[in-house]
Design an enzyme around this catalytic site. Structure first.
Site, PDB file in Angstrom:
ATOM      1  N   LYS A  83       0.842  -1.197   0.000  1.00 51.89           N
ATOM      2  CA  LYS A  83       0.000   0.000   0.000  1.00 51.89           C
ATOM      3  C   LYS A  83       0.880   1.251   0.000  1.00 51.89           C
ATOM      4  O   LYS A  83       1.959   1.264   0.600  1.00 51.89           O
ATOM      5  CB  LYS A  83      -0.903  -0.042   1.232  1.00 51.89           C
ATOM      6  CG  LYS A  83      -1.906   1.096   1.354  1.00 51.89           C
ATOM      7  CD  LYS A  83      -2.756   0.898   2.602  1.00 51.89           C
ATOM      8  CE  LYS A  83      -3.724   2.020   2.845  1.00 51.89           C
ATOM      9  NZ  LYS A  83      -4.531   1.817   4.073  1.00 51.89           N
ATOM     10  N   SER A 157      -9.271   2.238   3.444  1.00 52.08           N
ATOM     11  CA  SER A 157      -8.383   2.908   2.522  1.00 52.08           C
ATOM     12  C   SER A 157      -7.422   1.950   1.795  1.00 52.08           C
ATOM     13  O   SER A 157      -6.687   2.385   0.908  1.00 52.08           O
ATOM     14  CB  SER A 157      -7.556   3.965   3.280  1.00 52.08           C
ATOM     15  OG  SER A 157      -6.750   3.367   4.274  1.00 52.08           O
ATOM     16  N   SER A 181      -9.600   0.114   7.711  1.00 54.09           N
ATOM     17  CA  SER A 181      -9.077   0.253   6.354  1.00 54.09           C
ATOM     18  C   SER A 181      -8.565  -1.033   5.727  1.00 54.09           C
ATOM     19  O   SER A 181      -8.296  -1.066   4.526  1.00 54.09           O
ATOM     20  CB  SER A 181      -7.965   1.306   6.326  1.00 54.09           C
ATOM     21  OG  SER A 181      -8.505   2.594   6.498  1.00 54.09           O
TER      22      SER A 181
END
Length: 460
Positions: A83, A157, A181
């Site tokens: 990420k 996210s 997330s």
């Protein structure tokens, strides 16, 4: 002899590692396939912030040499992704923001752990600005889309990671979870997502004042456990838990939404999905009881930590004028909360742990919905003010964030689909340091639910 490429696409993390060790395939073949699928899906899914094809193929060639020399490592030659909130040497860490960021000069600890395990990093996955929202959209990269329905969000996210895994680009990836997330995009893309105990996966700094942890997303519990063992440096502890029967447990079913000071409602389909999971656990021999944790006003302690974290991260952005106005507003609020409010929020954490943790005197594990709704449509949050965005995202995702305040582990398990064929999820939540129990229970459920056999039909 190598396995055909269509068969390789949805093979699991552990299976790929085993195939590489046995010589059934090569790292170059796996990595080339992952890169091809990433590039082919990018115009539709937009899962990746950046790819590193030349570097990844060099790493794959090196892994193949090491494998031929008899070297072993847990993920030697297996492609994966990171990420875009974690540092990878030579790549910028934009955390979803627009602007010219300098390349990182060192790997963050979780990335370094993947490298030690022999993983090949094909790129960085998209995330909304500073990980603030449960949708992966933003001016820096556009919209990341859900492989199960490209008109829908994969969540956020860690939405880019979820989209890449669900579409068969990679078998697993590391994300981060500061308010759900990892668990939210896992729920909305039919994946397993583990939010580990705070501090389980080492990081170079405390993220968002203790709210955020790094953890895995994968299609199976075993693969998530393998990646968590690698990132946390726990040997094979979590993999062993995934192979172990959990024993008969008392599981508390909870659907009440914690106080949020906004209108929230559990969608009937999300409610039915989590109730169905409870019934499935009962069929497996567990005792199901209805309980409600004593959340009280826990939300008041979440905001200072999250908003001050936004302020801290925004100061690292080269050109703050290019940030979403909602981000700038959150950063200003964070500045106002950075003193006594933040200190009080941290000081009340032990009280909240005792208060909410009292539920574990009655049950072993808590089962709740992961989200209150199915995945939203792309653009749902466009043109909303900061206040309206907060209201909308809280209404969709009110269940995950309390466990970030507490610092305790949780796992999303697939619970869908909805009537429209959209993924839904349920959370297994435990007290401090209970990952092994949660992993064992999730693996037992997976054996009968077989969510890993489902694949999206999206063409790209």
């Amino acid at each position: 002899m190598t396995t055909s490429k269509p068969e390789l696409a949805f093979t699991g993390l552990a299976e790929q590692a085993s195939m590489l060790a046995s010589g059934a395939t090569t790292s170059v073949e796996l990595t080339r396939l992952a890169l091809e699928r990433a590039e082919a899906s990018q115009p539709t899914l937009n899962a990746f912030k950046c790819l590193r094809p030349e570097e990844a193929l060099r790493e794959a060639e090196d892994a193949d040499r090491r494998l031929s020399d008899g070297e072993t490592a847990p993920l030697l030659g297996v492609p994966t992704a990171i990420k875009d909130d974690l540092d990878v040497t030579g790549l910028p860490t934009a955390f979803g923001c627009d602007g010219d960021f300098s390349p990182a000069t060192a790997d963050s600890p979780p990335v370094a752990a993947l490298r030690r395990a022999g993983a090949v990093l094909i790129g960085k996955t998209n995330t909304p600005e500073l990980g603030q929202w449960p949708f992966t959209e933003g001016p820096a990269f556009g919209a990341t889309r859900n492989p199960w329905d490209t008109e829908r969000s994969p969540g956020g996210s860690s939405g880019g990671a979820a989209a890449a895994i669900a579409s068969g680009v990679i078998a697993a990836a590391l994300g981060s979870d500061g308010a759900g997330s990892i668990r939210i995009p896992a729920a909305w893309t039919d994946l397993v997502g583990i939010k580990p105990q705070r501090g389980r996966v080492p990081t170079e700094r405390e993220l968002f004042h203790g709210l955020t942890v790094v953890g895995p997303l994968a299609r199976t519990v075993a693969d998530a456990a393998l990646l968590l063992d690698v990132a946390a440096g726990t040997g094979t502890a979590f993999q062993a838990a995934a192979r172990r029967e959990p024993g008969r447990l008392r599981i508390g079913l909870s659907t009440r939404i914690p106080f949020t000071a906004t209108k929230t409602r559990l969608d009937p389909q999300a409610h039915a999905a989590v109730v169905r999971l409870a019934e499935r656990f009962a069929e497996l021999g567990h005792e199901i009881v209805e309980v409600e944790p004593d959340y009280r006003l826990i939300g008041l302690t979440f905001l200072p930590r999250s908003l001050v974290g936004v302020r801290d991260w925004s100061r690292r952005v080269p050109d703050q004028a290019r940030l979403d106005p909602r981000t700038r507003a959150n950063a200003r609020q964070g500045s106002a909360l950075a003193g006594p409010a933040l200190r009080l929020a941290r000081a009340t954490e032990p009280l909240l742990q005792r208060q909410i943790g009292s539920v574990f005197g009655r049950v072993d594990v808590l089962l709740t919905p992961t989200t209150a709704t199915p995945p939203p449509r792309i653009g749902t949050f466009d043109e909303l003010s900061g206040w309206q965005t907060d209201q909308a995202m809280i209404a969709a995702c009110p269940y995950a964030w309390p466990w970030n305040v507490l610092g305790w582990p949780g796992i999303n398990v697939p619970a869908g689909p909805s009537r429209e064929g959209l993924p839904l999820g349920g959370q297994l939540l435990g007290p401090s340091h209970s990952e092994e129990r949660l992993i064992s229970l999730a693996a037992q459920l997976e054996e009968v639910e077989r969510w890993q056999d489902r694949e999206p039909e999206t063409a790209w």
